[in-house]
Motif scaffolding. Structure first.
Motif, PDB file in Angstrom:
ATOM      1  N   ALA A  48      -3.921  31.878 -30.641  1.00 22.33           N
ATOM      2  CA  ALA A  48      -3.432  32.800 -31.669  1.00 22.33           C
ATOM      3  C   ALA A  48      -2.207  32.227 -32.372  1.00 22.33           C
ATOM      4  N   THR A  49      -1.341  31.567 -31.615  1.00 24.51           N
ATOM      5  CA  THR A  49      -0.141  30.968 -32.203  1.00 24.51           C
ATOM      6  C   THR A  49      -0.517  29.867 -33.189  1.00 24.51           C
ATOM      7  N   LEU A  50      -1.440  29.008 -32.805  1.00 26.43           N
ATOM      8  CA  LEU A  50      -1.846  27.903 -33.689  1.00 26.43           C
ATOM      9  C   LEU A  50      -2.543  28.420 -34.943  1.00 26.43           C
ATOM     10  N   ARG A  51      -3.397  29.440 -34.790  1.00 22.10           N
ATOM     11  CA  ARG A  51      -4.067  29.995 -35.972  1.00 22.10           C
ATOM     12  C   ARG A  51      -3.041  30.548 -36.965  1.00 22.10           C
ATOM     13  N   LEU A 104       9.020  32.108 -37.122  1.00 24.18           N
ATOM     14  CA  LEU A 104       8.414  31.627 -35.870  1.00 24.18           C
ATOM     15  C   LEU A 104       8.517  32.626 -34.720  1.00 24.18           C
ATOM     16  N   PRO A 105       9.647  33.286 -34.501  1.00 25.55           N
ATOM     17  CA  PRO A 105       9.712  34.212 -33.350  1.00 25.55           C
ATOM     18  C   PRO A 105       8.709  35.351 -33.432  1.00 25.55           C
ATOM     19  N   GLY A 106       8.258  35.711 -34.657  1.00 24.14           N
ATOM     20  CA  GLY A 106       7.329  36.827 -34.792  1.00 24.14           C
ATOM     21  C   GLY A 106       5.871  36.443 -34.761  1.00 24.14           C
ATOM     22  N   LEU A 107       5.563  35.175 -34.536  1.00 21.93           N
ATOM     23  CA  LEU A 107       4.162  34.758 -34.513  1.00 21.93           C
ATOM     24  C   LEU A 107       3.450  35.296 -33.278  1.00 21.93           C
ATOM     25  N   PRO A 108       2.150  35.528 -33.360  1.00 26.80           N
ATOM     26  CA  PRO A 108       1.392  36.050 -32.207  1.00 26.80           C
ATOM     27  C   PRO A 108       1.537  35.155 -30.977  1.00 26.80           C
ATOM     28  N   GLY A 109       1.829  35.784 -29.860  1.00 21.63           N
ATOM     29  CA  GLY A 109       1.915  35.070 -28.589  1.00 21.63           C
ATOM     30  C   GLY A 109       3.232  34.397 -28.305  1.00 21.63           C
ATOM     31  N   VAL A 110       4.093  34.201 -29.294  1.00 19.53           N
ATOM     32  CA  VAL A 110       5.331  33.444 -29.091  1.00 19.53           C
ATOM     33  C   VAL A 110       6.323  34.260 -28.266  1.00 19.53           C
ATOM     34  N   THR A 111       6.800  33.655 -27.182  1.00 19.49           N
ATOM     35  CA  THR A 111       7.779  34.314 -26.319  1.00 19.49           C
ATOM     36  C   THR A 111       9.135  33.623 -26.327  1.00 19.49           C
ATOM     37  N   GLY A 112       9.212  32.477 -26.983  1.00 17.40           N
ATOM     38  CA  GLY A 112      10.482  31.774 -27.057  1.00 17.40           C
ATOM     39  C   GLY A 112      10.425  30.665 -28.080  1.00 17.40           C
ATOM     40  N   VAL A 113      11.569  30.405 -28.719  1.00 17.39           N
ATOM     41  CA  VAL A 113      11.664  29.355 -29.727  1.00 17.39           C
ATOM     42  C   VAL A 113      12.822  28.440 -29.361  1.00 17.39           C
ATOM     43  N   GLY A 114      12.550  27.130 -29.317  1.00 17.57           N
ATOM     44  CA  GLY A 114      13.593  26.164 -28.990  1.00 17.57           C
ATOM     45  C   GLY A 114      13.396  24.895 -29.786  1.00 17.57           C
ATOM     46  N   GLY A 115      13.989  23.816 -29.281  1.00 17.63           N
ATOM     47  CA  GLY A 115      13.894  22.538 -29.971  1.00 17.63           C
ATOM     48  C   GLY A 115      15.227  22.130 -30.545  1.00 17.63           C
ATOM     49  N   SER A 116      15.270  20.928 -31.128  1.00 16.60           N
ATOM     50  CA  SER A 116      16.497  20.419 -31.730  1.00 16.60           C
ATOM     51  C   SER A 116      16.135  19.608 -32.977  1.00 16.60           C
ATOM     52  N   GLY A 117      17.028  19.634 -33.968  1.00 14.67           N
ATOM     53  CA  GLY A 117      16.763  18.936 -35.207  1.00 14.67           C
ATOM     54  C   GLY A 117      15.510  19.484 -35.872  1.00 14.67           C
ATOM     55  N   GLU A 118      14.637  18.596 -36.303  1.00 12.07           N
ATOM     56  CA  GLU A 118      13.394  19.031 -36.940  1.00 12.07           C
ATOM     57  C   GLU A 118      12.315  19.401 -35.925  1.00 12.07           C
ATOM     58  N   LEU A 119      12.539  19.073 -34.653  1.00 10.40           N
ATOM     59  CA  LEU A 119      11.534  19.355 -33.630  1.00 10.40           C
ATOM     60  C   LEU A 119      11.630  20.818 -33.194  1.00 10.40           C
ATOM     61  N   VAL A 120      10.513  21.520 -33.266  1.00 10.00           N
ATOM     62  CA  VAL A 120      10.427  22.913 -32.844  1.00 10.00           C
ATOM     63  C   VAL A 120       9.587  22.984 -31.572  1.00 10.00           C
ATOM     64  N   GLU A 121       9.988  23.828 -30.645  1.00  7.39           N
ATOM     65  CA  GLU A 121       9.252  24.018 -29.398  1.00  7.39           C
ATOM     66  C   GLU A 121       9.041  25.514 -29.202  1.00  7.39           C
ATOM     67  N   LEU A 122       7.793  25.940 -29.262  1.00  8.32           N
ATOM     68  CA  LEU A 122       7.440  27.345 -29.093  1.00  8.32           C
ATOM     69  C   LEU A 122       6.803  27.559 -27.728  1.00  8.32           C
ATOM     70  N   THR A 123       7.291  28.526 -26.995  1.00  4.77           N
ATOM     71  CA  THR A 123       6.639  28.955 -25.769  1.00  4.77           C
ATOM     72  C   THR A 123       5.722  30.118 -26.123  1.00  4.77           C
ATOM     73  N   THR A 124       4.458  30.021 -25.709  1.00  7.87           N
ATOM     74  CA  THR A 124       3.490  31.032 -26.124  1.00  7.87           C
ATOM     75  C   THR A 124       2.590  31.454 -24.974  1.00  7.87           C
ATOM     76  N   SER A 125       2.237  32.710 -24.962  1.00  8.40           N
ATOM     77  CA  SER A 125       1.293  33.225 -23.973  1.00  8.40           C
ATOM     78  C   SER A 125      -0.140  33.179 -24.477  1.00  8.40           C
ATOM     79  N   ASP A 126      -0.330  32.880 -25.775  1.00  7.11           N
ATOM     80  CA  ASP A 126      -1.667  32.793 -26.385  1.00  7.11           C
ATOM     81  C   ASP A 126      -1.658  31.641 -27.374  1.00  7.11           C
ATOM     82  N   VAL A 127      -1.927  30.445 -26.889  1.00  8.16           N
ATOM     83  CA  VAL A 127      -1.772  29.258 -27.719  1.00  8.16           C
ATOM     84  C   VAL A 127      -2.720  29.261 -28.910  1.00  8.16           C
TER      85      VAL A 127
END
Length: 308
Positions: A262-265, A237-260
């Motif tokens: 590209a990240t979703l693709r 996840l940290p190496g995905l296009p646009g991702v600037t931060g990875v967070g969340g807890s348990g099974e929930l993931v929260e990605l901060t992205t500058s290019d949503v």
């Protein structure tokens, strides 16, 4: 609409000994606006409201309420206030206190409507000492409204209320704004500011660091947040296009992205589904933390267009 501001603060400076609480603060609020003051403890919110109420003499600057000095505006019944540590006289009943305050005004708010507006039905015969925290706040609101003031200054007005009480309180505030009242409130509840205020003023270090709609302030945080449930591996996840931060807890993931997009693709390339997917802009809380934790937060960025 009147050309005279409901609240005008010019170069307000407040010191407590060696502590600078408010630093040459400027603020102008038009009649009919609902404005939230946000800031950490010690940011200068309460000192600004207290100066507006004439509770002390500021070190420098001035405050005008509908073009009048605080003492004159209050004497004329043009201001209602709820302070953070407001009290009620003990060994009295609610109706007695309401009646005493209403008699101070030439044209008080009609009692029946005041009771409904403030949500104190059934409390007039209640002993003040028997009120719950939320009920006390509603009675304090009734006292603030007793003179039908065009301007309300509220300092943490829902601090003692439960969720239901807070919702009812802000329903009342929206109704008052609809009647043309100006409402200025300091709060730690960012969700209240986001949901209720026409305008949000962020204070840090005794100065205004952001001033605009909640949406304009949130837009100052670049990027978006992508949330989804990810029970499997997430090392990529940290190496995905646009991702600037990875967070969340348990099974929930929260990605901060500058290019949503590209990240979703990229996510969908390896994952056929993204359970519980949410894409959000920055929250007011994220914007608030960004604004109030920057090293130069007391130096307003006048290029944003959101500052005054």
């Amino acid at each position: 609409m009147s050309a005279t501001p409901a609240l005008q603060v010019e170069g307000l400076t407040v010191r407590y000994g060696a502590t600078l609480a408010v630093d040459a603060l400027d603020l102008q609020i038009a009649p009919g606006e609902t404005v939230a003051l946000l800031g950490a403890n010690g940011a200068g919110k309460s000192s600004t409201l207290n100066a507006a109420l004439g509770l002390f003499r500021p070190t420098a600057g001035r405050v005008l309420l509908h073009g009048r000095a605080p003492a004159d505006a209050i004497q004329a019944g043009g201001v209602g206030a709820m302070l953070q540590h407001g009290g009620l006289p003990s060994e009295t009943r609610v109706g007695e206190v309401i009646g005493l305050v209403r008699r101070r005004y030439d044209s008080p708010w009609p009692l029946a409507d005041l009771v409904v507006t403030a949500g104190i039905g059934g409390l007039l015969d209640r002993a003040v000492d028997a009120l719950s925290g939320g009920q006390r706040q509603r009675v304090l609101l009734a006292l603030a409204l007793a003179g039908a003031p065009p301007l309300l200054l509220l300092d943490e007005p829902t601090s003692a209320m439960d969720v239901e009480g807070r919702q009812a309180f802000w329903t009342t505030m929206r109704d008052l704004a609809g009647r043309g009242h100006t409402v200025v409130f300091a709060t730690h509840h960012l969700d209240e500011a986001d949901a209720v205020a026409d305008r949000v003023v962020v204070v840090a270090g005794g100065r205004v660091v952001a001033d605009g709609t909640a949406g304009s302030i949130k837009s100052r945080i670049a990027g978006r947040t992508v949330r989804f449930r990810c029970p499997g591996p997430r090392e990529d996840l940290p190496g995905l296009p646009g991702v600037t931060g990875v967070g969340g807890s348990g099974e929930l993931v929260e990605l901060t992205t500058s290019d949503v997009e590209a990240t979703l693709r990229a996510l969908l390339t390896d994952r056929p589904t993204l359970p519980d997917l949410e894409v959000r802009g920055a929250s007011l809380e994220q914007a608030f933390l960004h604004l109030t934790t920057q090293p130069d937060t007391t130096q307003p960025d006048t290029t944003t267009g959101a500052l005054r």
